[in-house]
Design a protein around this motif. Sequence first.
Motif, PDB file in Angstrom:
ATOM      1  N   UNK A 179      -8.209 -14.191 -31.059  1.00  0.00           N
ATOM      2  CA  UNK A 179      -8.022 -13.113 -32.010  1.00  0.00           C
ATOM      3  C   UNK A 179      -9.062 -13.217 -33.123  1.00  0.00           C
ATOM      4  N   UNK A 180      -9.750 -12.160 -33.299  1.00  0.00           N
ATOM      5  CA  UNK A 180     -10.646 -12.076 -34.449  1.00  0.00           C
ATOM      6  C   UNK A 180      -9.866 -11.434 -35.589  1.00  0.00           C
ATOM      7  N   UNK A 181      -9.888 -12.056 -36.752  1.00  0.00           N
ATOM      8  CA  UNK A 181      -9.066 -11.597 -37.870  1.00  0.00           C
ATOM      9  C   UNK A 181      -9.939 -11.366 -39.098  1.00  0.00           C
ATOM     10  N   UNK A 182      -9.657 -10.307 -39.815  1.00  0.00           N
ATOM     11  CA  UNK A 182     -10.342 -10.063 -41.084  1.00  0.00           C
ATOM     12  C   UNK A 182     -10.330 -11.342 -41.914  1.00  0.00           C
ATOM     13  N   UNK A 230     -25.419  -6.416 -35.441  1.00  0.00           N
ATOM     14  CA  UNK A 230     -24.781  -5.999 -36.688  1.00  0.00           C
ATOM     15  C   UNK A 230     -23.541  -6.853 -36.874  1.00  0.00           C
ATOM     16  N   UNK A 231     -23.310  -7.335 -38.071  1.00  0.00           N
ATOM     17  CA  UNK A 231     -22.051  -8.029 -38.321  1.00  0.00           C
ATOM     18  C   UNK A 231     -21.528  -7.705 -39.701  1.00  0.00           C
ATOM     19  N   UNK A 232     -20.264  -8.081 -39.938  1.00  0.00           N
ATOM     20  CA  UNK A 232     -19.629  -7.749 -41.204  1.00  0.00           C
ATOM     21  C   UNK A 232     -18.749  -6.522 -41.057  1.00  0.00           C
ATOM     22  N   UNK A 233     -17.810  -6.382 -41.988  1.00  0.00           N
ATOM     23  CA  UNK A 233     -16.799  -5.332 -41.884  1.00  0.00           C
ATOM     24  C   UNK A 233     -17.310  -3.978 -42.338  1.00  0.00           C
ATOM     25  N   UNK A 234     -18.538  -3.900 -42.817  1.00  0.00           N
ATOM     26  CA  UNK A 234     -19.073  -2.618 -43.261  1.00  0.00           C
ATOM     27  C   UNK A 234     -19.906  -1.950 -42.181  1.00  0.00           C
ATOM     28  N   UNK A 289      -5.116  -5.584 -48.948  1.00  0.00           N
ATOM     29  CA  UNK A 289      -5.375  -4.749 -47.773  1.00  0.00           C
ATOM     30  C   UNK A 289      -4.654  -5.351 -46.569  1.00  0.00           C
ATOM     31  N   UNK A 326      -4.845  -7.012 -42.925  1.00  0.00           N
ATOM     32  CA  UNK A 326      -5.838  -7.676 -42.078  1.00  0.00           C
ATOM     33  C   UNK A 326      -5.823  -6.949 -40.738  1.00  0.00           C
ATOM     34  N   UNK A 327      -6.986  -6.888 -40.120  1.00  0.00           N
ATOM     35  CA  UNK A 327      -7.064  -6.343 -38.768  1.00  0.00           C
ATOM     36  C   UNK A 327      -7.279  -7.517 -37.828  1.00  0.00           C
ATOM     37  N   UNK A 328      -6.421  -7.625 -36.832  1.00  0.00           N
ATOM     38  CA  UNK A 328      -6.613  -8.642 -35.807  1.00  0.00           C
ATOM     39  C   UNK A 328      -6.993  -7.940 -34.516  1.00  0.00           C
ATOM     40  N   UNK A 329      -7.925  -8.486 -33.802  1.00  0.00           N
ATOM     41  CA  UNK A 329      -8.426  -7.809 -32.620  1.00  0.00           C
ATOM     42  C   UNK A 329      -8.710  -8.819 -31.520  1.00  0.00           C
ATOM     43  N   UNK A 352     -13.820  -5.741 -33.599  1.00  0.00           N
ATOM     44  CA  UNK A 352     -13.083  -5.612 -34.872  1.00  0.00           C
ATOM     45  C   UNK A 352     -13.991  -5.034 -35.955  1.00  0.00           C
ATOM     46  N   UNK A 353     -15.197  -5.564 -36.051  1.00  0.00           N
ATOM     47  CA  UNK A 353     -16.103  -5.108 -37.102  1.00  0.00           C
ATOM     48  C   UNK A 353     -16.611  -3.686 -36.865  1.00  0.00           C
ATOM     49  N   UNK A 392     -13.346  -1.875 -38.503  1.00  0.00           N
ATOM     50  CA  UNK A 392     -13.015  -2.131 -39.919  1.00  0.00           C
ATOM     51  C   UNK A 392     -13.471  -1.012 -40.849  1.00  0.00           C
ATOM     52  N   UNK A 432      -2.704  -4.994 -35.511  1.00  0.00           N
ATOM     53  CA  UNK A 432      -3.137  -5.813 -34.373  1.00  0.00           C
ATOM     54  C   UNK A 432      -3.602  -4.925 -33.233  1.00  0.00           C
TER      55      UNK A 432
END
Lengths: 278, 278, 278, 242, 242, 242
Positions: free
Chosen positions: B1-4, B241-245, D69, D71-74, D103-104, D107, D121
């Motif tokens: 799981x990738x999580x914020x 590309x990486x990061x939440x933006x 906020x 969290x988003x889990x993916x 995920x990114x 987001x 999730x």
Amino acid sequence: MSTTPSSEFFIPKLKTDIIISMLGKGLRPNGRKVDEIRPVTIIKDYIPNADGSALVKLGNTQVLVGVKLEIGTPFSDTPNEGNLMVNAEFMPTASPVFEPGPPDENAIELSRVIDRGIRESKAIDLSKLAIISGRKVWNIWVDIYVLDHDGNLIDASSIGTLAALMSTKLPNIEVKDSGEIVIDKSNKGEPLPLSKAVAAVTIGKIGNYLIVDPDIEEESLLDSRLTVIVDEDGSIAGLQKSGAGYLIEEELPTIINIALSKGKEVINTVRNIVKGSK
Amino acid sequence: MSTTPSSEFFIPKLKTDIIISMLGKGLRPNGRKVDEIRPVTIIKDYIPNADGSALVKLGNTQVLVGVKLEIGTPFSDTPNEGNLMVNAEFMPTASPVFEPGPPDENAIELSRVIDRGIRESKAIDLSKLAIISGRKVWNIWVDIYVLDHDGNLIDASSIGTLAALMSTKLPNIEVKDSGEIVIDKSNKGEPLPLSKAVAAVTIGKIGNYLIVDPDIEEESLLDSRLTVIVDEDGSIAGLQKSGAGYLIEEELPTIINIALSKGKEVINTVRNIVKGSK
Amino acid sequence: MSTTPSSEFFIPKLKTDIIISMLGKGLRPNGRKVDEIRPVTIIKDYIPNADGSALVKLGNTQVLVGVKLEIGTPFSDTPNEGNLMVNAEFMPTASPVFEPGPPDENAIELSRVIDRGIRESKAIDLSKLAIISGRKVWNIWVDIYVLDHDGNLIDASSIGTLAALMSTKLPNIEVKDSGEIVIDKSNKGEPLPLSKAVAAVTIGKIGNYLIVDPDIEEESLLDSRLTVIVDEDGSIAGLQKSGAGYLIEEELPTIINIALSKGKEVINTVRNIVKGSK
Amino acid sequence: MGKVGMKLIESGLRHDGRKLDELRPISMSVGVLKNANGSALVEYGRTKVIAAVYGPREPQTRYMLLPNRAVIRCRYHMASFSTHDRKSPTLSRREIELSKVVREALEPVVLSELYPRTSIDIFIEVINADGGTRTASVTAASLALADAGIPMKDLVAGVAVGKVDGFLVLDVDELEDMYGEADMPVAMAPSLRQITLLQLNGVLTPDEFTQAFELAKKGIEAIYSVERETLKKKYLDVKVED
Amino acid sequence: MGKVGMKLIESGLRHDGRKLDELRPISMSVGVLKNANGSALVEYGRTKVIAAVYGPREPQTRYMLLPNRAVIRCRYHMASFSTHDRKSPTLSRREIELSKVVREALEPVVLSELYPRTSIDIFIEVINADGGTRTASVTAASLALADAGIPMKDLVAGVAVGKVDGFLVLDVDELEDMYGEADMPVAMAPSLRQITLLQLNGVLTPDEFTQAFELAKKGIEAIYSVERETLKKKYLDVKVED
Amino acid sequence: MGKVGMKLIESGLRHDGRKLDELRPISMSVGVLKNANGSALVEYGRTKVIAAVYGPREPQTRYMLLPNRAVIRCRYHMASFSTHDRKSPTLSRREIELSKVVREALEPVVLSELYPRTSIDIFIEVINADGGTRTASVTAASLALADAGIPMKDLVAGVAVGKVDGFLVLDVDELEDMYGEADMPVAMAPSLRQITLLQLNGVLTPDEFTQAFELAKKGIEAIYSVERETLKKKYLDVKVED
């Protein structure tokens, strides 16, 4: 990560003081003399499916050791030698604080100290364990199961390992023309070639006092301990200091001397029981 | 799981505002220009037991890269090619927030981006790394150890990997009649066949501003970033590309141009240091 | 460690009482009869990359089963037989309480019950799956993916496995002079040799009432359940009691009779759908 | 590079008969699972992906909570039968990387600040893999989020462009990915003109990159239309401006 | 035992030209990392070890807290390129044992009772292994603790002595360890005369043990001097009595 | 099915001389461990099983607590030397399944509602395996629970019946299990007439099933008697009605 353990068996300061003052008079809480080892009982050949085994009690500490022989491949730098593998499991049956799971650092340390003692003293003549030179050798699995923990697991495990190895028989095998090796477990073969007996003797240090074979209550008070692997020739075949405390130089000769003397005693005990119960 | 992720290095809103207003004037908190890369130092052949190695500092970010060559088996669809394996470990020495354990998604992403850059640009001529056609080839292990994390781990790792590969020597081997291969590490062999140099250039985006080689303080403010793998011919050999933006279309030409120019600069720097320090 | 589960779908005592009183009248909350199975829909050959597959709905429970055939090595005691491997994954898509990770005890139990049913009934004629006697055989991988959990996963998985196996084609192969085996997946080969059909029928017990094919709401009320593997000859090819409750002797004949009758029904349904949708 | 003796493009047509700038048949449906709060099935040719969304909900482990906020889990995961050779069910390094990349890609559009101290999730199962699985995953996850009623600034749509036998092509399949010279997955929130996923695996000149990006945009626009149609069909009352 | 045909000691000199009681070149530096609270790089010949210390700090997991002292956490780890054959990066049984042995070599000197409910974390990376890695690790960790400003009763210094071709030798390297008869690592807090690490891998008579221990003490004293010089050079104002 | 050329039953006697409906020698003892709250050693012929019980006690991890009853935790584990070929010490899929099956065989009789918010932990070690290990485990665990003083509605006793060379036999050993046609482990709380474990591995007609179940009951009654005798011997003052 190795982490400072929380003391599992917390003993009140007052009791600690009392015990240390007893030790000052040469007395131990369990009534033993400072250099007295708990009674040893051994049931050998306890596990029919093992090639060698022993159920050992050192006082109330109880350890079951099984030896299994399997056909394996030699390492390229020792093409004519068998391989020794020692594994220890602290069973959740043994203590309220043991949880199921892979061996922790204490179980790993224990198995490695036992392994080094056997390996370095050449207790097993590994050179007699080749089956086909360079291709097939015996793998010796020593599995140590701690069933009940009342202190000094390492000496109990060492006794169990020695007794189990002494009772181990090499399975009869037949090498077929095709090169295939068939194991015949229908009747017992020759004994495992043991060339030397070794035993671990652990001396604990509480304050300035040294005690042999600490039980679990004493272990909770130990500053540190030194395990000495003693071989039957009176040499030192291994050392392992453990615990968060230290030793001082002047204690070394005393520790070594006690260990050599007690180690001889333990080896004789094991030999007599294993031979005697034949 | 990738999580914020939770922001590890929380920076107060006021400070963020100040930094963004500085960036508006073309200034960075660390005094660098927006397209300025931190100083690079390289010590090559730092690890005697590796076949190639480099200790690299990009500013205060410190990365140790070791290359090991082992004899392996080719994949069935590339019987005459060596294999490349890239692994990255974020050591717990490097940051108060790194804990020991298997590589997390960030370490895995980093190693895969580095791997793809080398592989796709054909930086290493894998076809020269067969030993016995279809049966034995060189396995190239690139292990990236991040020792100190002050931002932009990927560009530092890319520089370390390039320098380590440039300093790698193929061990001398002898193929015996029996087919056995003996490695002779007593003296260094030929250099690893490198056909092209590549470098990662990472551009970060804060608000509407683009900055090259963000340090750890800047990273905590980044909306997103784009890593561009640049080869010495001026082509793009990878993007991530990486990061939440997000990025917007209009930013792409700017980013690509900066990356191509900075990538050339980095490749020259590495080449000069590695050659020069010979 | 197997641990008493917390009841995931807590149902108030009042509702439980109502449901039990309904069952006393032969009614179920979902309107089904006590021995009524939910509607079955099957889409076979749903996965182009699998050698056999089926997407199955049992009511709102949804299971995707894929069969892959790979060339493997036989076990030494069955040199002329293929190998069967069954694996089940409870996907996190299927329920709010499923988390990603390795199969838990429920998924393992499910896959082992399905596996034993196929294996012991000799549903697949493994002796026809040798490629080169003693050296190369077919490995049959059955992978069960639970996509949506609305109760009775085991019967749904059993239906999916039967349908997927019925639609499986053995890949065409060519054994080269070198002994190498080349798989040609360009066109479909012969059907997998199935000699018998089996189906799991699960009967749940709530209080003193027995119900077939419990849905997820009913499962939360079950005291225990018995899964009966039924073969097309009307024999019992497997049993598995599960749940923290018990059965009483007198219930066994009833359960077995219902299961045999419903199992036949299910096998016919699957056969008709798979054949029909040809 | 192209495998010796293998030509993937002849007379301007690709191995499966498509034109260079032609998508595979695209199909989408939502609400395919009962338990998930939102779900979608997306197919790009033979590539099939299921996405399920649970949330916003209380996180399984408290330590990951964020005060400001969701969290988003993916998780991006490939079924063991989805690939030519059976895949081990444990998460590979590739799957770990793509879970992060996907995920990114989502987001930027999720209005996660509306749901502090919760978790959203996203579980993605690739059930048949024939190239473009990560971009199909982004598309499917975006639909599943919408189906779950989670407010978003825009839908995200993704597609991979590639360089094959020297030509730039849209929506690469597995064969083209394997034997082509470059594969560039792109995802965007088209109405916002935001690029939320961009990777390149292979080598392109700067000019080729520019053209490839234009091609990707074209494909993304088309996929975006199908996304909106799919949701419109399901939620007749939802206002989607054409 | 000695490998057949291999002599490691000739004319009183060892295979690398050292005398029996001679250390390899010892080099130390502190403050080699920016983020760690303390760090050190220690080299015994070709053996190179980096140690980093974080803490006293709040533990990552609360359950390990002790109410009356800091817990010490210690990891001994070998880089995958540090050994002749590449080592798997996962912790081996040997590394797990040595993490404990090294921790217990440092516990006696750290004034952990000054920092209850905290954790002092020691991360050791062996980056090149040529024998004596555990004793070099103890030395490096001791310097890193001092560099982190953590109060200690004394520095700890370690060295391994061995029996090779029948001779007792100081500071065994890998070749001597592999083909010698015994390897005995020792660490001490020299000013306190405390032995904090003592292991023996091999067989020694009681007399040999006594001599070997004396040899170890000699080496430890020398290494201890270098430790103090290293810290003095860095912290000119620190009072270290010569 | 029977292995070619291998006959397991001749003249109504089994390979080890037993009659079809004869148990192996059964032996039991309790209180065999000091630290556990309860313990037992059970032997069915050469099958040897040790069970230890800890609890009711505070659970190791809080999240598993139940507000209205004790949770029962159970691990069925085989020692690595217990089998013909050495078994890996890590838990196999078979051991995971059997841990659940054994726990569910004990749940119905333990008065777990007397100890809310606690854990009752059952650790089973198969130290020598010769068939019937799961049913011997249920018997041993039941005795260990009684030895720990945990209130139960009844003892549980288990035995496996099998179909071998076409005959139904009681208390199958490993050879019969391996070469027989069916193996059916059963456990019951005999006084309550409750079936708490029932599995079938193999194929039986409905009639065979009925007969096999009757045979199992007969064996269970006998084992149940030994259980009660064993506890009576240890706790002379315990009232057990004969």
